[in-house]
Design a protein around this motif. Structure first.
Motif, PDB file in Angstrom:
ATOM      1  N   GLY A  67      33.470  34.722  49.394  1.00 58.43           N
ATOM      2  CA  GLY A  67      33.823  35.508  50.571  1.00 58.43           C
ATOM      3  C   GLY A  67      35.235  36.028  50.448  1.00 58.43           C
ATOM      4  O   GLY A  67      36.101  35.389  49.852  1.00 58.43           O
ATOM      5  N   GLY A  68      35.489  37.189  51.014  1.00 56.58           N
ATOM      6  CA  GLY A  68      36.839  37.733  51.081  1.00 56.58           C
ATOM      7  C   GLY A  68      37.511  37.851  49.728  1.00 56.58           C
ATOM      8  O   GLY A  68      36.993  38.465  48.782  1.00 56.58           O
ATOM      9  N   LEU A  69      38.674  37.224  49.609  1.00 56.61           N
ATOM     10  CA  LEU A  69      39.470  37.294  48.396  1.00 56.61           C
ATOM     11  C   LEU A  69      38.788  36.650  47.196  1.00 56.61           C
ATOM     12  O   LEU A  69      39.151  36.943  46.043  1.00 56.61           O
ATOM     13  N   GLN A  70      37.816  35.786  47.434  1.00 58.53           N
ATOM     14  CA  GLN A  70      37.112  35.156  46.318  1.00 58.53           C
ATOM     15  C   GLN A  70      36.377  36.190  45.472  1.00 58.53           C
ATOM     16  O   GLN A  70      36.266  36.042  44.246  1.00 58.53           O
ATOM     17  N   TRP A  71      35.865  37.237  46.105  1.00 59.65           N
ATOM     18  CA  TRP A  71      35.167  38.275  45.352  1.00 59.65           C
ATOM     19  C   TRP A  71      36.091  38.936  44.346  1.00 59.65           C
ATOM     20  O   TRP A  71      35.674  39.291  43.226  1.00 59.65           O
ATOM     21  N   LEU A  72      37.346  39.132  44.715  1.00 56.88           N
ATOM     22  CA  LEU A  72      38.293  39.791  43.827  1.00 56.88           C
ATOM     23  C   LEU A  72      38.595  38.926  42.610  1.00 56.88           C
ATOM     24  O   LEU A  72      38.625  39.416  41.474  1.00 56.88           O
ATOM     25  N   VAL A  73      38.811  37.635  42.834  1.00 52.56           N
ATOM     26  CA  VAL A  73      39.058  36.727  41.706  1.00 52.56           C
ATOM     27  C   VAL A  73      37.811  36.614  40.837  1.00 52.56           C
ATOM     28  O   VAL A  73      37.897  36.524  39.605  1.00 52.56           O
ATOM     29  N   LEU A  74      36.648  36.641  41.472  1.00 53.07           N
ATOM     30  CA  LEU A  74      35.398  36.569  40.718  1.00 53.07           C
ATOM     31  C   LEU A  74      35.284  37.741  39.734  1.00 53.07           C
ATOM     32  O   LEU A  74      34.925  37.545  38.560  1.00 53.07           O
ATOM     33  N   VAL A  75      35.587  38.935  40.190  1.00 51.18           N
ATOM     34  CA  VAL A  75      35.483  40.110  39.318  1.00 51.18           C
ATOM     35  C   VAL A  75      36.461  40.015  38.155  1.00 51.18           C
ATOM     36  O   VAL A  75      36.096  40.240  36.990  1.00 51.18           O
ATOM     37  N   LEU A  76      37.711  39.648  38.436  1.00 49.81           N
ATOM     38  CA  LEU A  76      38.715  39.564  37.370  1.00 49.81           C
ATOM     39  C   LEU A  76      38.426  38.404  36.424  1.00 49.81           C
ATOM     40  O   LEU A  76      38.641  38.508  35.211  1.00 49.81           O
ATOM     41  N   GLY A  77      37.928  37.284  36.971  1.00 50.07           N
ATOM     42  CA  GLY A  77      37.542  36.179  36.102  1.00 50.07           C
ATOM     43  C   GLY A  77      36.390  36.556  35.190  1.00 50.07           C
ATOM     44  O   GLY A  77      36.367  36.212  34.003  1.00 50.07           O
ATOM     45  N   ALA A  78      35.422  37.302  35.730  1.00 51.48           N
ATOM     46  CA  ALA A  78      34.293  37.754  34.916  1.00 51.48           C
ATOM     47  C   ALA A  78      34.767  38.704  33.823  1.00 51.48           C
ATOM     48  O   ALA A  78      34.299  38.618  32.670  1.00 51.48           O
ATOM     49  N   LEU A  79      35.697  39.616  34.158  1.00 51.26           N
ATOM     50  CA  LEU A  79      36.234  40.519  33.135  1.00 51.26           C
ATOM     51  C   LEU A  79      36.944  39.744  32.036  1.00 51.26           C
ATOM     52  O   LEU A  79      36.779  40.040  30.841  1.00 51.26           O
ATOM     53  N   THR A  80      37.737  38.736  32.425  1.00 50.27           N
ATOM     54  CA  THR A  80      38.442  37.931  31.422  1.00 50.27           C
ATOM     55  C   THR A  80      37.456  37.250  30.489  1.00 50.27           C
ATOM     56  O   THR A  80      37.628  37.260  29.255  1.00 50.27           O
ATOM     57  N   ALA A  81      36.420  36.638  31.056  1.00 52.56           N
ATOM     58  CA  ALA A  81      35.428  35.940  30.233  1.00 52.56           C
ATOM     59  C   ALA A  81      34.658  36.910  29.341  1.00 52.56           C
ATOM     60  O   ALA A  81      34.424  36.631  28.160  1.00 52.56           O
ATOM     61  N   LEU A  82      34.280  38.060  29.869  1.00 56.04           N
ATOM     62  CA  LEU A  82      33.518  39.029  29.076  1.00 56.04           C
ATOM     63  C   LEU A  82      34.359  39.602  27.942  1.00 56.04           C
ATOM     64  O   LEU A  82      33.878  39.743  26.804  1.00 56.04           O
ATOM     65  N   PHE A  83      35.614  39.937  28.237  1.00 55.85           N
ATOM     66  CA  PHE A  83      36.478  40.432  27.171  1.00 55.85           C
ATOM     67  C   PHE A  83      36.720  39.345  26.126  1.00 55.85           C
ATOM     68  O   PHE A  83      36.818  39.633  24.928  1.00 55.85           O
ATOM     69  N   GLY A  84      36.834  38.086  26.578  1.00 58.30           N
ATOM     70  CA  GLY A  84      37.000  36.991  25.631  1.00 58.30           C
ATOM     71  C   GLY A  84      35.792  36.838  24.721  1.00 58.30           C
ATOM     72  O   GLY A  84      35.928  36.654  23.503  1.00 58.30           O
ATOM     73  N   LEU A  85      34.595  36.915  25.289  1.00 58.85           N
ATOM     74  CA  LEU A  85      33.385  36.845  24.466  1.00 58.85           C
ATOM     75  C   LEU A  85      33.289  38.038  23.526  1.00 58.85           C
ATOM     76  O   LEU A  85      32.849  37.911  22.379  1.00 58.85           O
ATOM     77  N   ALA A  86      33.697  39.213  24.008  1.00 62.24           N
ATOM     78  CA  ALA A  86      33.668  40.394  23.146  1.00 62.24           C
ATOM     79  C   ALA A  86      34.622  40.245  21.967  1.00 62.24           C
ATOM     80  O   ALA A  86      34.364  40.780  20.882  1.00 62.24           O
ATOM     81  N   SER A  87      35.730  39.531  22.159  1.00 61.23           N
ATOM     82  CA  SER A  87      36.670  39.320  21.051  1.00 61.23           C
ATOM     83  C   SER A  87      36.076  38.454  19.951  1.00 61.23           C
ATOM     84  O   SER A  87      36.544  38.482  18.811  1.00 61.23           O
ATOM     85  N   TYR A  88      35.024  37.674  20.264  1.00 57.62           N
ATOM     86  CA  TYR A  88      34.302  36.893  19.259  1.00 57.62           C
ATOM     87  C   TYR A  88      33.217  37.720  18.568  1.00 57.62           C
ATOM     88  O   TYR A  88      32.432  37.163  17.785  1.00 57.62           O
TER      89      TYR A  88
END
Length: 609
Positions: A67-88
């Protein structure tokens, strides 16, 4: 597009390859694992409760649903994880980072960290201490910190050291050291060359553009509809870091290439997406923000002809908006209008546009032989003369035309072919209110202005404007009539501003002199208009539209800051201009000016990229 700096380019003073640097001393494999795991854990933490009470806005007490601000952290956390997996080089994710993963990981992780810790601190300060945090709040703080440490430990090529001059003073030494550290930080976020784009069928590229526009509409709608101050600040932080991360990954440049390839389809799809905006709103108050953004954006696009194409610094441009608004208000049947005229819509809007064009010619004819700062001072004076004139034409200090400081009030709503824009209507089962009606009208006006900008910018006179902007002396030597070309730009820009002003008068019900000052806390004004053009990207179509949307939305949402509103706004502008001086959506010519290592295209594209 900036090119990746290789070890050959970044030599030390002795021409030996520069060492691989890190901002944090963790081995590269462990750093990549930390960043990826931290991003994934940040995403998971958004499904936990961050506080025990719903006294903090957004209700962050729910397990299993963000809810609320959690959605924003969720999106950025998902981007971090996806970019990290892409680096592999994970199969199926390589397309996420055509320009390299590491700079994108750093920005996504930094955005998640800033947003999460801002939220945790806001909860603690609002509710009275960290005791009000639930386990999820501690988990997200630790997870984003872990991701950030891993991201900052990823390797990059250090720039060559520039030896200091031993004769420099202490201040010069300080500036030199600060410059060296800033060069290291820039190298850590340097973008690599774009990988070759995969061959896609035309329909697939169009689907990608459509999906990107749908995402953009969702982000814009979310930003307008933020219900509390903390959420909007978090939205700004998340949107800024997310956009920067996608740019460093190469996705935004890749999307820019697709939209340039299908420019007509992209333009039409953008207007369709904008037309869908009122149907996403349940509150007409947000549609009001939307229509004012369109008015501001349309005027900024008109100023872009004067400043972005012709290179004429106009500091009084908002006066042309005021001329159009006053002219339309005087003939639209207002009971406070001394003319007593009530013309139909099409006539009123033409009167507003023509009146602004006449004033543009009258002001431009004696002043456009000036250049640079002198022209800026004259246009600034014209803006103030207009405001003082309409203030004094009240029947006391001068003739009774504009009612002075009281302005022209009770301007009636427009009626077009029997359609009353002031009354709500049912369309496809949706109730469209007054401001939504004006939103559609202003969207049509914006489409006309975009068409005029594109056609004029790509025409012979448009190329003459660009020649005048780049080097007026050389352009005159090549046979271009500089005065006539500049006068046409001035008159056309004024006409487009008057067009928007005629609609603004009916949207706001009233026009007063205070609406058309050089600078105040509420746009549109000349300072904000110029900032929208420069920040968005001079010489482009999408740049001023985006810049105007941001510069209207941000002050509107930051009113809770009171006296510190303009201070925060100014700091944000300084950061944007320092980090991206060519503008958010840059014209390729300007990108070459500000980035010496940018790759020059074989043929510079058309105006309005």
């Amino acid at each position: 597009m900036t090119t990746h700096t290789t070890s050959t380019d970044m030599n030390t003073a002795t021409d030996t390859p520069s060492p691989t640097g890190r901002l944090v001393g963790i081995p590269a494999p462990a750093a990549r694992a930390l960043a990826t795991a931290g991003g994934a854990l940040s995403l998971v933490s958004c499904f936990l409760a961050w506080t025990w009470t719903d006294a903090f806005p957004g209700d962050l007490t729910v397990y299993g649903y963000p809810g609320g601000l959690q959605w924003l952290v969720l999106v950025l956390g998902a981007l971090t994880a996806l970019f990290g997996l892409a680096s592999y080089q994970v199969k199926g994710l390589r397309w996420l980072t055509p320009a390299g993963a590491d700079p994108a990981i750093r920005l996504a992780a930094l955005g998640a960290f800033v947003t999460a810790w801002y939220t945790v601190l806001a909860i603690s300060l609002t509710l009275g201490g960290v005791v009000n945090l639930e386990p999820g709040g501690f988990v997200v703080a630790a997870a984003t910190l872990i991701a950030l440490l891993g991201a900052l430990a990823l390797p990059f090529e250090r720039p060559k050291a520039d030896p200091a001059d031993p004769e420099d003073s202490g201040w010069d030494q300080f500036k030199h050291n600060a410059g060296q550290k800033w060069a290291v930080v820039k190298a850590a976020f340097a973008t690599g060359p774009l990988a070759p784009a995969p061959k896609l069928p035309g329909y697939a590229e169009i689907l990608l553009i459509t999906a990107a526009l749908a995402v953009g509409l969702g982000i814009f709608t979310y930003g307008i509809g933020t219900e509390y101050d903390e959420l909007f600040i978090g939205f700004l932080v998340s949107a800024g870091f997310g956009f920067a991360a996608l740019t460093k990954a190469g996705l935004i440049p890749r999307l820019g290439a697709l939209t340039a390839r299908h420019s007509n389809i992209t333009t039409c799809a953008a207007f369709v997406a904008a037309a869908a905006f009122p149907f996403t709103q349940t509150n007409d108050r947000f549609a009001n923000i939307g229509v004012n953004i369109l008015i501001f954006a349309t005027v900024a696009l008109g100023l872009n002809i004067v400043v972005g194409l012709a290179g004429l610094l106009d500091l009084g441009y908002v006066a042309f908006l005021g001329v159009g608004a006053y002219a339309a208000a005087l003939v639209s049947g207002s009971p406070s209008s001394p003319t007593g005229l009530h013309l139909p819509f099409w006539a009123a809007i033409i009167v507003g546009a023509i009146a602004s064009m006449i004033f543009g010619v009258l002001i431009g004819a004696p002043t456009l032989r000036l250049r640079g700062d002198y022209l800026a001072i004259v246009t600034l004076g014209f803006g103030e003369i207009f405001r003082i004139t309409v203030m004094n034409t009240d029947g006391t200090s001068g003739p009774d035309i504009t009612n002075g400081s009281n302005g022209i009030t009770s301007i009636p709503d427009l009626k077009i072919l029997g359609f009353d824009l002031g009354a709500p209507h049912e369309i496809f089962g949706f109730t469209i209110g007054r401001f939504a009606n004006y939103f559609f009208l202003m969207l049509l006006v914006t489409a006309v202005v975009v068409l005029v900008f594109r056609r004029s910018g790509n025409s012979r006179i448009g190329r003459a404007w660009v020649a005048i902007r780049e080097d007026e002396t050389a352009a005159l030597a090549m046979g271009i009539n500089g005065f006539r070309v500049k006068l046409v730009a001035f008159a056309l820009g004024a006409t487009l501003a008057g067009l928007a002003g005629a609609v603004q008068a009916h949207v706001t019900f009233v026009v007063t002199p205070e609406q058309y000052m050089f600078a105040n806390s509420v746009p549109p004004n000349s300072a904000f208009l110029l900032a929208a053009v420069v920040m968005g990207g001079m010489g482009t179509i999408a740049g001023p539209l985006l810049g105007a949307a941001l510069l209207y939305l941000i002050p509107t949402k930051l009113q809770f800051m009171g006296d510190y509103q303009l201070f925060a706004f100014g700091v944000a502008l300084i950061l944007i201009m320092r980090l991206r001086p060519e503008g958010i959506i840059a014209d390729r010519r300007r990108k070459l000016e500000f980035h010496e290592d940018a790759e020059a295209p074989t043929v510079l594209g058309k105006t309005g990229a």
